[in-house]
Design a protein around this motif. Structure first.
Motif, mmCIF file in Angstrom:
data_model
loop_
_atom_site.group_PDB
_atom_site.id
_atom_site.type_symbol
_atom_site.label_atom_id
_atom_site.label_comp_id
_atom_site.label_asym_id
_atom_site.label_seq_id
_atom_site.Cartn_x
_atom_site.Cartn_y
_atom_site.Cartn_z
ATOM 1 N N ILE A 187 -27.587 28.677 5.808
ATOM 2 C CA ILE A 187 -27.559 27.906 4.564
ATOM 3 C C ILE A 187 -26.961 28.775 3.474
ATOM 4 N N GLY A 188 -25.984 28.236 2.765
ATOM 5 C CA GLY A 188 -25.374 28.926 1.633
ATOM 6 C C GLY A 188 -25.713 28.208 0.340
ATOM 7 N N ARG A 189 -25.801 28.961 -0.749
ATOM 8 C CA ARG A 189 -26.157 28.363 -2.045
ATOM 9 C C ARG A 189 -25.208 28.869 -3.124
ATOM 10 N N ILE A 190 -24.739 27.953 -3.963
ATOM 11 C CA ILE A 190 -24.011 28.357 -5.165
ATOM 12 C C ILE A 190 -25.071 28.855 -6.144
ATOM 13 N N ASP A 191 -25.027 30.138 -6.455
ATOM 14 C CA ASP A 191 -26.113 30.704 -7.259
ATOM 15 C C ASP A 191 -26.159 30.137 -8.667
ATOM 16 N N GLU A 192 -25.004 29.846 -9.224
ATOM 17 C CA GLU A 192 -25.003 29.360 -10.607
ATOM 18 C C GLU A 192 -23.656 28.718 -10.901
ATOM 19 N N TRP A 193 -23.693 27.491 -11.415
ATOM 20 C CA TRP A 193 -22.460 26.834 -11.832
ATOM 21 C C TRP A 193 -22.143 27.223 -13.270
ATOM 22 N N ARG A 194 -20.874 27.408 -13.546
ATOM 23 C CA ARG A 194 -20.482 27.665 -14.937
ATOM 24 C C ARG A 194 -20.777 26.419 -15.778
ATOM 25 N N LYS A 233 -25.810 23.339 -2.266
ATOM 26 C CA LYS A 233 -26.000 24.099 -1.040
ATOM 27 C C LYS A 233 -25.085 23.574 0.062
ATOM 28 N N ILE A 234 -24.783 24.482 1.005
ATOM 29 C CA ILE A 234 -23.981 24.135 2.178
ATOM 30 C C ILE A 234 -24.717 24.632 3.411
ATOM 31 N N ALA A 235 -24.750 23.803 4.440
ATOM 32 C CA ALA A 235 -25.349 24.219 5.717
ATOM 33 C C ALA A 235 -24.245 24.333 6.761
ATOM 34 N N TRP A 236 -24.290 25.414 7.573
ATOM 35 C CA TRP A 236 -23.368 25.586 8.686
ATOM 36 C C TRP A 236 -24.157 25.530 9.992
ATOM 37 N N LEU A 237 -23.704 24.722 10.925
ATOM 38 C CA LEU A 237 -24.284 24.663 12.262
ATOM 39 C C LEU A 237 -23.297 25.343 13.208
ATOM 40 N N ILE A 238 -23.781 26.328 13.953
ATOM 41 C CA ILE A 238 -22.882 27.235 14.680
ATOM 42 C C ILE A 238 -23.273 27.310 16.154
ATOM 43 N N GLN A 239 -22.260 27.287 17.026
ATOM 44 C CA GLN A 239 -22.467 27.494 18.456
ATOM 45 C C GLN A 239 -21.437 28.475 18.990
ATOM 46 N N LEU A 240 -21.698 28.997 20.181
ATOM 47 C CA LEU A 240 -20.780 29.943 20.801
ATOM 48 C C LEU A 240 -19.449 29.274 21.145
ATOM 49 N N ASN A 241 -18.396 30.051 21.064
ATOM 50 C CA ASN A 241 -17.088 29.607 21.522
ATOM 51 C C ASN A 241 -16.931 30.082 22.969
ATOM 52 N N HIS A 242 -17.148 29.184 23.920
ATOM 53 C CA HIS A 242 -17.169 29.569 25.333
ATOM 54 C C HIS A 242 -15.803 30.041 25.844
ATOM 55 N N ASP A 243 -14.760 29.723 25.114
ATOM 56 C CA ASP A 243 -13.436 30.196 25.524
ATOM 57 C C ASP A 243 -13.331 31.710 25.405
ATOM 58 N N LEU A 244 -14.212 32.325 24.598
ATOM 59 C CA LEU A 244 -14.146 33.763 24.353
ATOM 60 C C LEU A 244 -15.262 34.523 25.074
#
Length: 558
Positions: A187-194, A233-244
């Motif tokens: 999870i990412g957060r913009i700490d403060e908007w101008r 806020k932004i959420a990233w859902l991540i999985q392995l890249n099986h090609d690598l």
């Protein structure tokens, strides 16, 4: 429902075909008949026609010429040519003009019905293929990002339906994740908007952040992201890249991916600071979770960013052991129920009484079962419900109506320590609101019925097709047909027939108009159709009815 227009210069043919289609109760058709191409043109000017069954050789406009006029007005209209002549030249002309079918009158009624059914199916297929499927695909492509975001959000909220069909939905929405593999969450957060940053600019900045993240992570891992909490806020859902991944090296790859994600988060922070002059914080999940476990981690990381160190800027926080945050979490079932408060509000707004009470009872039951440590949560639920109900009462101005059934002044004075009393109070208030909504619905439905009947009574000579009536009262034709039948016990066509026969009898008894004038006054396009209709209902011709009434009147005077 489609409209069929029968055109033939021989009245007996028109009458027999009208009879034929009246007997075919399974066909969803409004059927009209005229005995001249000029009358056909007049009707085509006044109303939409879907299928025309027409003779080819007629006085005035031939069937071929009529067809050109039809496609100029209603391009999708299907035309079935009916002829007493097996004329190859005519057949060629029909095919050049795109006629849907060509029949000989000698082929019989079954062939004619089949041709009309074929035309109806062609219309249905055209709508589904050309209008719905193609447009739907185009629209889906446009709104796919929004659908992806909605699905991913629901997965982080333990939505049962979404969890049940993850793989299918991933394929449909082109989400590059796998339902059978665990997932890592960041999870990412913009700490403060101008100050002064508009909603549009916020959306652009978030898009830029997601693009920067994709640049750093896209080639190494499979990931998707979505924003939430009012573009903060932004959420990233991540999985392995099986090609690598080398065979048998999945465990090592998971650890390597986790280290990579931590490093990438730092790089993203640095890039956003330099390029966007924007400070970001991250909370990184350090364990891979199955999809049904994702909501717990999601709540954990959100909580991590909303207390203590999590309130700082440019942070990189890591998932903690559950024991370290147990003090700040509460019962999972209650938390899941709390997420449904917005649904409860929607169900109240939409008048979905049964589902409302199912969700409401489940929420209040779980809250009641908690220990004293849950008092804060119960207080939150109580005042949230107060806000929902007060908002509804004030917005719809139903204080007087509802107040007769429930003491609204008591709403903010309840002792929230007495949970059964609170539960009963809001239940009674909801019952009163649903009863008020139901009575309002009944009134509105009866008003629609009255509008339909008023329109029919005052427009007997006009367009009384179901589509036109539905347009006048502002409802879908199919819905209006079902509503009218449910409320009155008869179909709209039956009501129209009853009104027409009653008005016809009145005009015949008055003996002021010619029968041809009465035919037009009650909405028939041809006298043949009028005679046929009247005789079918009364077993008398209009003239016989008039003569019989005159004799009765004379006899009563004697």
């Amino acid at each position: 429902m489609y409209r069929l227009l029968i055109v033939d210069d021989e009245p007996i043919i028109v009458e027999s075909l009208l009879d034929l289609f009246e007997r075919k109760a399974g066909l969803e058709l409004e059927v009209y008949g005229v005995c001249a191409s000029t009358d056909a043109l007049d009707m085509l000017e006044r109303t939409k026609i879907d299928i025309v069954l027409t003779d080819i050789r007629m006085p005035g406009l031939s069937g071929i010429e009529l067809h050109r006029e039809i496609i100029g007005r209603w391009p999708w209209c299907k035309v079935i040519f009916l002829s007493g002549y097996n004329d190859f030249e005519f057949i060629q002309e029909v095919m050049r003009n795109g006629g849907v079918d060509y029949l000989l009158k000698s082929e019989g009624s079954d062939a004619i019905v089949c041709a009309v059914q074929k035309a109806m199916q062609a219309l249905t297929d055209a709508i589904e293929v050309e209008n719905l499927i193609e447009r739907s695909m185009k629209q889906t492509q446009k709104i796919q990002p929004f659908l992806q975001k909605e699905l991913l959000w629901r997965l982080t909220q333990s939505d049962a339906h979404s969890l049940h069909s993850i793989g299918e939905q991933f394929r449909e929405l082109n989400i590059p994740l796998k339902a059978e593999e665990p997932v890592l969450l960041v999870i990412g957060r913009i700490d403060e908007w101008r100050e002064g940053t508009s909603a549009f600019d916020k959306a652009l900045y978030l898009f830029a952040v997601q693009n920067i993240a994709d640049e750093y992570m896209g080639a190494t891992i499979r990931q998707v992201s979505f924003e939430f909490e009012e573009k903060s806020k932004i959420a990233w859902l991540i999985q392995l890249n099986h090609d690598l991944i080398h065979p048998g090296g999945e465990l090592e790859a998971r650890q390597r991916t986790l280290s990579f994600v931590k490093g990438a988060a730092e790089m993203i922070q640095h890039a956003c600071d330099n390029l966007l002059t924007m400070k970001l914080s991250f909370a990184v999940g350090t364990t891979y979770r199955e999809w049904h476990e994702l909501s717990d981690l999601f709540e954990h990381l959100r909580l991590l960013m909303s207390r203590g160190l999590g309130l700082g800027h440019e942070l990189l926080l890591l998932e903690q052991k559950s024991s370290e945050v147990a003090v700040d979490t509460y019962d999972r079932e209650l938390r899941n129920q709390m997420k449904k408060i917005a649904l409860i509000q929607t169900l109240l707004e939409n008048g979905q009484k049964e589902q409302f009470f199912a969700e409401y009872v489940a929420l209040m039951k779980v809250a009641a079962a908690g220990s004293e440590t849950m008092d804060g949560i119960r207080t939150e639920i109580y005042f949230t419900l107060v806000s929902i109900f007060l908002s509804y009462v004030n917005r719809w101005k139903v204080r007087d109506e509802i107040g007769d059934a429930v003491n609204l002044g008591k709403m903010t004075l309840l002792d929230w320590n007495h949970w059964p009393e609170i539960t009963d109070y809001f239940s009674q208030l909801a019952e009163a609101i649903f009863e008020w909504k139901s009575s309002g619905q009944d009134f509105q439905e009866m008003d629609v019925i009255s509008q339909v009947q008023h329109y029919v009574l005052h427009n007997l000579a006009g367009d009384l097709s179901l589509n036109r009536i539905a347009e006048m009262v502002g409802h879908n034709p199919s819905y209006l047909s079902r509503l009218y039948k449910r409320i009155t016990g008869e179909g709209i066509s039956e009501f129209i027939m009853a009104v027409r026969i009653k008005k016809t009898q009145e005009l015949l008894r008055e003996n002021k108009l010619k029968i041809s004038e009465i035919s037009k006054a009650v909405g028939f396009l041809s006298e043949q159709s009028f005679y046929r209709f009247f005789r079918k209902v009364t077993n008398l011709t209009p003239q016989e009815y008039r003569d019989q009434d005159s004799k009765s009147t004379d006899a009563s005077r004697m």
